[in-house]
Design a protein around this motif. Structure first.
Motif, short mmCIF file in Angstrom:
data_model
loop_
_atom_site.label_atom_id
_atom_site.label_comp_id
_atom_site.label_asym_id
_atom_site.label_seq_id
_atom_site.Cartn_x
_atom_site.Cartn_y
_atom_site.Cartn_z
N UNK A 62 0.80 -1.22 0.00
CA UNK A 62 0.00 0.00 0.00
C UNK A 62 0.84 1.27 0.00
N UNK A 63 0.17 2.39 -0.28
CA UNK A 63 0.82 3.69 -0.37
C UNK A 63 1.45 4.12 0.94
N UNK A 64 0.99 3.55 2.06
CA UNK A 64 1.46 3.99 3.38
C UNK A 64 2.85 3.48 3.72
N UNK A 65 3.33 2.49 2.96
CA UNK A 65 4.65 1.92 3.24
C UNK A 65 4.58 0.73 4.16
N UNK A 66 5.56 -0.13 4.07
CA UNK A 66 5.59 -1.38 4.84
C UNK A 66 6.93 -1.54 5.54
N UNK A 67 6.95 -2.23 6.67
CA UNK A 67 8.22 -2.51 7.35
C UNK A 67 9.14 -3.35 6.46
N UNK A 68 10.43 -3.29 6.73
CA UNK A 68 11.38 -4.09 5.97
C UNK A 68 11.07 -5.58 6.10
N UNK A 69 10.53 -5.99 7.23
CA UNK A 69 10.22 -7.40 7.43
C UNK A 69 9.22 -7.91 6.40
N UNK A 70 8.31 -7.04 5.96
CA UNK A 70 7.33 -7.44 4.94
C UNK A 70 8.02 -7.68 3.61
N UNK A 71 8.92 -6.78 3.24
CA UNK A 71 9.68 -6.94 2.00
C UNK A 71 10.53 -8.22 2.06
N UNK A 72 11.14 -8.46 3.21
CA UNK A 72 11.98 -9.65 3.37
C UNK A 72 11.16 -10.93 3.26
N UNK A 73 9.94 -10.91 3.86
CA UNK A 73 9.07 -12.09 3.80
C UNK A 73 8.63 -12.35 2.36
N UNK A 74 8.33 -11.29 1.62
CA UNK A 74 7.93 -11.46 0.22
C UNK A 74 9.08 -12.01 -0.61
N UNK A 75 10.29 -11.51 -0.36
CA UNK A 75 11.45 -12.00 -1.10
C UNK A 75 11.72 -13.47 -0.79
N UNK A 76 11.52 -13.87 0.47
CA UNK A 76 11.77 -15.25 0.87
C UNK A 76 10.83 -16.22 0.15
N UNK A 77 9.63 -15.74 -0.19
CA UNK A 77 8.67 -16.57 -0.92
C UNK A 77 8.74 -16.34 -2.43
N UNK A 78 9.66 -15.49 -2.86
CA UNK A 78 9.81 -15.15 -4.28
C UNK A 78 8.51 -14.63 -4.87
N UNK A 79 7.84 -13.77 -4.10
CA UNK A 79 6.55 -13.23 -4.54
C UNK A 79 6.76 -12.10 -5.54
N UNK A 80 5.77 -11.94 -6.41
CA UNK A 80 5.80 -10.85 -7.39
C UNK A 80 5.23 -9.61 -6.71
N UNK A 81 6.11 -8.65 -6.36
CA UNK A 81 5.74 -7.51 -5.54
C UNK A 81 5.68 -6.24 -6.36
N UNK A 82 4.61 -5.49 -6.18
CA UNK A 82 4.52 -4.13 -6.72
C UNK A 82 4.46 -3.20 -5.51
N UNK A 83 5.50 -2.41 -5.33
CA UNK A 83 5.58 -1.54 -4.17
C UNK A 83 4.98 -0.18 -4.51
N UNK A 84 3.78 0.08 -4.00
CA UNK A 84 3.07 1.34 -4.28
C UNK A 84 3.28 2.37 -3.18
N UNK A 85 4.30 2.17 -2.35
CA UNK A 85 4.59 3.16 -1.30
C UNK A 85 4.80 4.53 -1.93
#
Length: 321
Positions: free
Chosen positions: A85-108
């Motif tokens: 979301x536009x509000x931004x996410x903690x680094x832990x969320x980005x790390x968790x997504x990377x660990x699962x190799x998720x397709x991420x669109x960062x709208x922060x």
């Protein structure tokens, strides 16, 4: 209060001061477009962590298009796109997504990313960070999550600023982007008085859209019988517009999520109202409210402009992991 005069048709006259700028900011437009683009590119469902922006109508429209809103990445399958979301996410969320190799669109929002970068940079340089903001707001959660646990202390009020006791050593401060400009300035003033060596951002962290909408609210409020702020209760910048209008001299100010629910009878004795919208509220809601007013009253509409906006952000990048 003097009753409004009426025209030959019997409709009472009502003056409307329409704030400019109002409504969507560049960061909100970018975030909504990120979800729409992902749905167009990959088809539904597209998962969105947290409300993409804090507006009921925007969220419901995107749900109808196939967006699925979640609070935890575990609720999304790894093979579907996830928009942050536009509000931004903690680094832990980005790390968790990377660990699962998720397709991420960062709208922060890029202006929130600026605060994130400041927080990481200050923490890396050994400065304890004082974050001026509201507890529990997703932007604050995301900003605090940019640094190691214990490296950031939240300061919500002037009383907090007077009482905060950070660890010994160098200090820095950052702020949530959607605060009251005046309230944040007072808190920062206290912090600078108490900690003269504290480091701050080169430019205010409060975003241009928040500042401009508050400036416009100050101009439509004096002497108004009512200021209506179109926006949802979860929207911090919308709630601050209500506070700003009251402080600037409006007799009354309300936050209105659904214009169709507004009681027009409550304006029976009104002569002048102000109208604005938070940075996550679509202009169609303002138009809906004005149309309802026009069906009941003979309107005189004056646009009151506090600033011109031409900010445009590049689209959110789509990357795997």
């Amino acid at each position: 209060m003097i009753a409004s005069s009426a025209d030959k048709s019997g409709r009472a006259r009502l003056a409307v001061r329409l704030a400019a700028p109002r409504g969507f900011c560049a960061g909100v437009e970018r975030a909504i477009r990120a979800v729409e683009d992902a749905l167009a590119a990959y088809g539904p469902p597209v998962y969105v962590r947290h409300e993409i922006v804090h507006n009921t109508h925007v969220v419901n429209r995107l749900k109808a298009m196939g967006a699925v809103f979640i609070e935890d990445l575990d609720a999304a399958p790894a093979d579907r796109p996830v928009v942050l979301s536009a509000h931004g996410s903690p680094r832990a969320v980005h790390d968790a997504a990377a660990a699962r190799n998720m397709h991420v669109i960062d709208a922060t929002c890029p202006l929130v990313q600026k605060v994130h970068a400041e927080t990481r940079r200050n923490a890396a340089r050994g400065r304890h960070v004082l974050l001026v903001g509201h507890a529990g707001h997703p932007e604050v959660v995301g900003t605090m999550g940019q640094a190691p646990e214990g490296a950031v202390t939240l300061v919500e009020t002037c009383a907090d600023a007077e009482a905060v006791s950070p660890p010994a050593g160098p200090l820095a401060y950052v702020t949530q982007t959607t605060l009251s400009v005046d309230d944040a300035a007072e808190i920062v003033r206290i912090l600078k008085r108490r900690f003269p060596a504290i480091e701050g951002p080169r430019r205010s962290d409060i975003c241009y859209a928040t500042s401009n909408r508050q400036a416009a609210a100050k101009r439509i409020a004096p002497g108004a019988d009512l200021v209506v702020v179109i926006g949802s209760p979860a929207s911090s910048n919308s709630r601050r517009l209500v506070d700003t209008a009251l402080a600037a001299g409006a007799a009354r100010a309300i936050l209105l999520d659904a214009p169709e629910t507004f009681d027009l009878d409550s304006l029976e004795d009104a002569q002048t109202i102000g109208l604005t919208a938070g940075a996550s509220a679509p202009e169609v809601l303002v138009e809906t409210f004005l149309a309802r007013l026009a069906a009941r009253f003979r309107l005189t509409i004056e646009t009151v402009e506090a600033a011109a906006e031409d900010v445009v952000f590049k689209p959110a990048m789509m990357a795997a992991g």
